[in-house]
Enzyme design. Structure first.
Site, PDB file in Angstrom:
ATOM      1  N   VAL A  53     -10.227  -4.128   0.958  1.00 57.34           N
ATOM      2  CA  VAL A  53     -11.014  -3.566   2.055  1.00 57.34           C
ATOM      3  C   VAL A  53     -11.849  -2.381   1.566  1.00 57.34           C
ATOM      4  O   VAL A  53     -12.275  -1.534   2.356  1.00 57.34           O
ATOM      5  CB  VAL A  53     -10.124  -3.149   3.248  1.00 57.34           C
ATOM      6  CG1 VAL A  53      -9.488  -4.364   3.884  1.00 57.34           C
ATOM      7  CG2 VAL A  53      -9.059  -2.133   2.828  1.00 57.34           C
ATOM      8  N   ALA A  87       0.838  -1.194   0.000  1.00 60.45           N
ATOM      9  CA  ALA A  87       0.000   0.000   0.000  1.00 60.45           C
ATOM     10  C   ALA A  87       0.879   1.253   0.000  1.00 60.45           C
ATOM     11  O   ALA A  87       1.734   1.413  -0.864  1.00 60.45           O
ATOM     12  CB  ALA A  87      -0.951  -0.051   1.196  1.00 60.45           C
ATOM     13  N   PRO A 142      -2.900  -3.810  -1.620  1.00 59.98           N
ATOM     14  CA  PRO A 142      -4.071  -4.595  -1.215  1.00 59.98           C
ATOM     15  C   PRO A 142      -5.313  -3.773  -0.868  1.00 59.98           C
ATOM     16  O   PRO A 142      -6.307  -4.331  -0.418  1.00 59.98           O
ATOM     17  CB  PRO A 142      -3.556  -5.324   0.031  1.00 59.98           C
ATOM     18  CG  PRO A 142      -2.579  -4.355   0.633  1.00 59.98           C
ATOM     19  CD  PRO A 142      -1.913  -3.679  -0.538  1.00 59.98           C
ATOM     20  N   GLU A 143      -5.286  -2.464  -1.083  1.00 58.75           N
ATOM     21  CA  GLU A 143      -6.392  -1.615  -0.633  1.00 58.75           C
ATOM     22  C   GLU A 143      -7.747  -2.059  -1.161  1.00 58.75           C
ATOM     23  O   GLU A 143      -8.770  -1.950  -0.456  1.00 58.75           O
ATOM     24  CB  GLU A 143      -6.134  -0.156  -1.067  1.00 58.75           C
ATOM     25  CG  GLU A 143      -5.041   0.552  -0.285  1.00 58.75           C
ATOM     26  CD  GLU A 143      -3.676   0.421  -0.944  1.00 58.75           C
ATOM     27  OE1 GLU A 143      -2.823   1.275  -0.702  1.00 58.75           O
ATOM     28  OE2 GLU A 143      -3.464  -0.571  -1.690  1.00 58.75           O
ATOM     29  N   ILE A 144      -7.820  -2.547  -2.402  1.00 53.64           N
ATOM     30  CA  ILE A 144      -9.088  -2.940  -3.005  1.00 53.64           C
ATOM     31  C   ILE A 144      -9.797  -4.004  -2.171  1.00 53.64           C
ATOM     32  O   ILE A 144     -11.028  -4.087  -2.165  1.00 53.64           O
ATOM     33  CB  ILE A 144      -8.854  -3.460  -4.449  1.00 53.64           C
ATOM     34  CG1 ILE A 144     -10.182  -3.585  -5.207  1.00 53.64           C
ATOM     35  CG2 ILE A 144      -8.104  -4.778  -4.460  1.00 53.64           C
ATOM     36  CD1 ILE A 144     -10.744  -2.291  -5.681  1.00 53.64           C
TER      37      ILE A 144
END
Length: 260
Positions: A138, A111, A134-136
């Site tokens: 959450v 991130a 990995p933001e997508i």
């Protein structure tokens, strides 16, 4: 300056800035972002600093991105805007700085941490490093760090990281242009130290103009880029450091760069 979270040292022209929250994989808190902004500004203004090495404390991570525990406590919309602007200001400042920045990456660089590494001029990664956005997963997006990452890897490969949230290995990150060099974990410290010492021994004028030229020329039309680079070459060639470097070459001795 002293800091609550960051560890900052300077020796022989090399500044080491360490993100020091190993218990949470060096997640970016508001305090850490504020201190990092202050530290980079202070080091850029220090004529004794020739290169800056950015690293993460502990064994697990360079930086795992934003601290999600504080994500829901952003206040009003305008306060949230200011909060989210911290990393953007850092990344913009890193691009403007004349001092070269080297990211020393081990473990996770995720991130905002992935973007922070990409914002550096050079990224040296250990072979166990893992990069990802990995933001997508959450319901968020890596919007700020899209700027340095898409400039490093291109739209097609960058969008795969952004939309899938998939992690990539150090070797894959190298092949896609996100990483400059991959070394065994046990050699990471020595490799970065050697590179930093080499850069610190070069002309500060040449290093600073190289950064400016690389940033500016890539955004210009081809002919305009060549004309711009001709002007930059004139500045470098007419510098005292260039004259000293050429004299040192013929006298078979190390040059003594002054930054002029």
């Amino acid at each position: 300056m002293t800091y609550e979270i960051l560890l900052v040292t300077v020796a022989d022209g090399v500044a080491s800035v360490t993100l020091n929250r190993p218990e949470v994989r060096n997640a970016l808190s508001a305090t850490m972002i504020g201190e990092l902004e202050q530290a980079l500004s202070a080091l850029e203004a220090d004529p004794g600093v020739r290169v800056i090495v950015l690293a993460g404390a502990g064994d697990r991570a360079f930086c795992a991105g934003a601290d999600l525990k504080g994500m829901g406590e952003r206040g009003t919309t305008l306060q949230a805007r200011e909060s989210f602007g911290g990393l953007a200001r850092i990344l913009e400042a890193m691009a403007r700085m004349t001092t070269p920045l080297v990211a020393k990456v081990h473990g996770f660089a995720l991130a905002g941490g992935c973007g922070l590494a990409a914002g550096c001029d050079i990224v040296i990664a250990s072979d166990d490093a893992v990069f990802g956005l990995p933001e997508i997963k959450v319901g968020l997006l890596p919007l700020i760090v899209m700027a340095p990452i898409l400039r490093s890897v291109g739209r097609k490969r960058g969008m795969l990281m952004i939309l899938s949230g998939e992690q990539v290995s150090a070797r894959e990150a190298f092949e896609m242009g996100l990483v400059s060099r991959v070394v065994p974990r046990v050699e990471l410290d020595a490799a970065v130290d050697a590179l930093a010492r080499t850069l610190a021994g070069y002309s500060p004028t040449a290093l600073g103009l190289a950064k400016e030229a690389a940033t500016t020329a890539t955004g210009l039309e081809y002919g305009a880029a060549l004309r711009y680079l001709r002007e930059m070459l004139t500045l470098v060639a007419m510098s005292d450091d260039a004259k000293e470097g050429i004299a040192a070459f013929f006298e078979k001795r190390p040059p003594r760069g002054s930054g002029r």
